[in-house]
Design a protein around this motif. Structure first.
Motif, short mmCIF file in Angstrom:
data_model
loop_
_atom_site.label_atom_id
_atom_site.label_comp_id
_atom_site.label_asym_id
_atom_site.label_seq_id
_atom_site.Cartn_x
_atom_site.Cartn_y
_atom_site.Cartn_z
N LEU A 79 72.38 -0.68 -80.60
CA LEU A 79 71.94 0.22 -79.10
C LEU A 79 71.52 1.33 -79.07
O LEU A 79 70.21 2.37 -78.89
CB LEU A 79 72.13 -0.08 -77.50
N VAL A 80 72.39 2.07 -80.37
CA VAL A 80 72.39 3.93 -80.44
C VAL A 80 71.25 3.43 -81.33
O VAL A 80 70.11 4.75 -81.03
CB VAL A 80 73.53 4.23 -80.81
N PRO A 81 70.78 3.09 -82.41
CA PRO A 81 69.91 3.40 -83.22
C PRO A 81 68.44 3.20 -82.17
O PRO A 81 67.53 4.00 -82.95
CB PRO A 81 69.64 2.10 -84.58
N LEU A 82 68.45 1.98 -81.22
CA LEU A 82 67.59 1.52 -80.63
C LEU A 82 66.92 3.04 -79.58
O LEU A 82 65.47 3.19 -79.84
CB LEU A 82 67.66 0.14 -79.67
N MET A 83 67.78 3.52 -79.29
CA MET A 83 67.50 5.24 -78.64
C MET A 83 66.70 6.14 -78.93
O MET A 83 66.23 6.54 -79.04
CB MET A 83 68.42 5.84 -77.72
N GLU A 84 67.60 5.90 -80.88
CA GLU A 84 66.56 6.62 -81.00
C GLU A 84 65.55 6.80 -82.26
O GLU A 84 64.60 7.69 -81.98
CB GLU A 84 67.85 7.48 -82.90
N ALA A 85 65.12 5.30 -82.09
CA ALA A 85 64.27 4.91 -82.74
C ALA A 85 63.27 5.34 -81.48
O ALA A 85 61.69 5.52 -82.12
CB ALA A 85 64.57 3.70 -83.33
N ALA A 86 63.36 4.83 -80.30
CA ALA A 86 62.37 4.86 -79.77
C ALA A 86 60.74 3.91 -79.79
O ALA A 86 59.88 5.17 -79.66
CB ALA A 86 62.12 6.25 -78.54
N PRO A 87 60.98 2.22 -79.79
CA PRO A 87 59.82 2.18 -79.91
C PRO A 87 59.06 1.95 -79.31
O PRO A 87 57.65 1.54 -78.99
CB PRO A 87 60.01 0.74 -79.85
N TRP A 88 59.48 2.35 -77.96
CA TRP A 88 58.25 2.52 -76.48
C TRP A 88 57.85 3.46 -76.04
O TRP A 88 57.38 3.73 -75.51
CB TRP A 88 59.17 2.42 -75.34
N GLN A 89 57.65 5.14 -77.55
CA GLN A 89 57.15 6.10 -77.19
C GLN A 89 56.13 5.76 -78.35
O GLN A 89 57.06 5.81 -79.54
CB GLN A 89 57.82 7.50 -77.02
N ARG A 90 55.60 7.05 -78.57
CA ARG A 90 54.50 7.19 -79.80
C ARG A 90 53.07 8.88 -79.64
O ARG A 90 53.34 8.91 -78.65
CB ARG A 90 54.09 6.07 -80.46
N ARG A 91 53.18 8.87 -80.76
CA ARG A 91 52.84 10.11 -80.75
C ARG A 91 50.91 9.74 -82.21
O ARG A 91 50.80 9.01 -82.95
CB ARG A 91 52.61 11.13 -81.18
N THR A 92 50.51 9.58 -80.98
CA THR A 92 49.00 9.72 -81.41
C THR A 92 47.79 11.45 -81.47
O THR A 92 48.26 11.89 -81.21
CB THR A 92 48.20 8.47 -80.63
N LEU A 118 61.47 0.57 -70.26
CA LEU A 118 62.00 0.71 -70.95
C LEU A 118 63.77 1.62 -71.81
O LEU A 118 64.50 0.88 -71.85
CB LEU A 118 61.52 0.55 -72.17
N GLU A 119 63.28 2.88 -71.11
CA GLU A 119 64.54 3.53 -71.88
C GLU A 119 65.17 4.00 -71.08
O GLU A 119 66.89 3.55 -71.46
CB GLU A 119 64.15 4.79 -72.34
N ALA A 120 65.27 3.29 -69.76
CA ALA A 120 66.09 3.07 -68.63
C ALA A 120 67.03 1.70 -68.72
O ALA A 120 68.05 1.71 -68.49
CB ALA A 120 65.49 2.98 -67.18
N GLN A 121 66.72 1.12 -69.37
CA GLN A 121 66.90 -0.45 -69.50
C GLN A 121 68.43 -0.43 -70.15
O GLN A 121 69.26 -1.10 -70.19
CB GLN A 121 65.45 -1.92 -69.97
N VAL A 122 67.40 0.43 -71.47
CA VAL A 122 68.52 1.08 -72.42
C VAL A 122 70.05 1.34 -71.95
O VAL A 122 71.23 0.88 -72.03
CB VAL A 122 68.06 0.95 -73.94
N TRP A 123 69.38 2.49 -71.01
CA TRP A 123 70.90 2.88 -70.68
C TRP A 123 71.27 2.44 -69.60
O TRP A 123 73.09 2.44 -69.90
CB TRP A 123 70.33 4.12 -70.72
N LEU A 124 70.95 1.53 -69.13
CA LEU A 124 71.50 0.34 -67.69
C LEU A 124 72.84 -0.44 -68.68
O LEU A 124 73.57 -0.50 -68.56
CB LEU A 124 70.71 0.15 -67.18
N THR A 125 71.93 -0.42 -70.28
CA THR A 125 72.33 -2.36 -70.70
C THR A 125 74.32 -1.47 -71.40
O THR A 125 75.17 -1.09 -71.08
CB THR A 125 71.89 -2.68 -71.80
#
Length: 137
Positions: A79-92, A118-125
């Protein structure tokens, strides 16, 4: 989750607007591959919610479930690298976009620090795993 955090599953690329100048006809194979990538990404994103539900109900699950999550899968270290990768956001070119309700939405500058679902889901997990007495024992 691991595939998301290591960026093996990439977010779908934004689609270019089709006009007379850049009208391109994708082959059937390219279209199917694009759909497969989109489905793979959406499925991986749904796994975040499933993980949160699992951690929320650890008290009623067999003892082997928390042990499997914490010892064998080491889910906190996924979960920690998932928070850093943040696949739920992108820059266009449009700016910052977040994946909300299975689609990409442009985020205004004033809302960029607001947590997405999605970010809140990871924090709650993470919270559930760290604060549950059964997991800390």
């Amino acid at each position: 989750l691991l595939a998301l955090s290591t960026k093996k599953i990439a977010p779908p690329k934004p689609q270019a607007k089709l006009d007379a100048k850049n009208l391109s006809i994708d082959s059937a194979e390219e279209s199917i591959l694009k759909q497969a990538r989109d489905i793979e990404y959406t499925t991986a994103i749904c796994c975040i919610t499933l993980m949160r539900f699992l951690t929320e109900h650890l008290k009623v699950l067999p003892v082997s479930v928390p042990r499997q999550l914490l010892d064998n899968l080491d889910i906190l270290m996924v979960l920690v690298p998932l928070m850093e990768a943040a696949p739920w956001q992108r820059r266009t070119k449009k700016g910052l976009e977040k994946y909300v309700e299975n689609k990409w939405m442009k985020i205004e500058r004033k809302d960029r620090f607001r947590l997405s679902k999605l970010e809140a889901q990871v924090w709650l997990t993470i919270y559930n795993l760290l604060m549950d007495k059964g997991c800390r024992a």
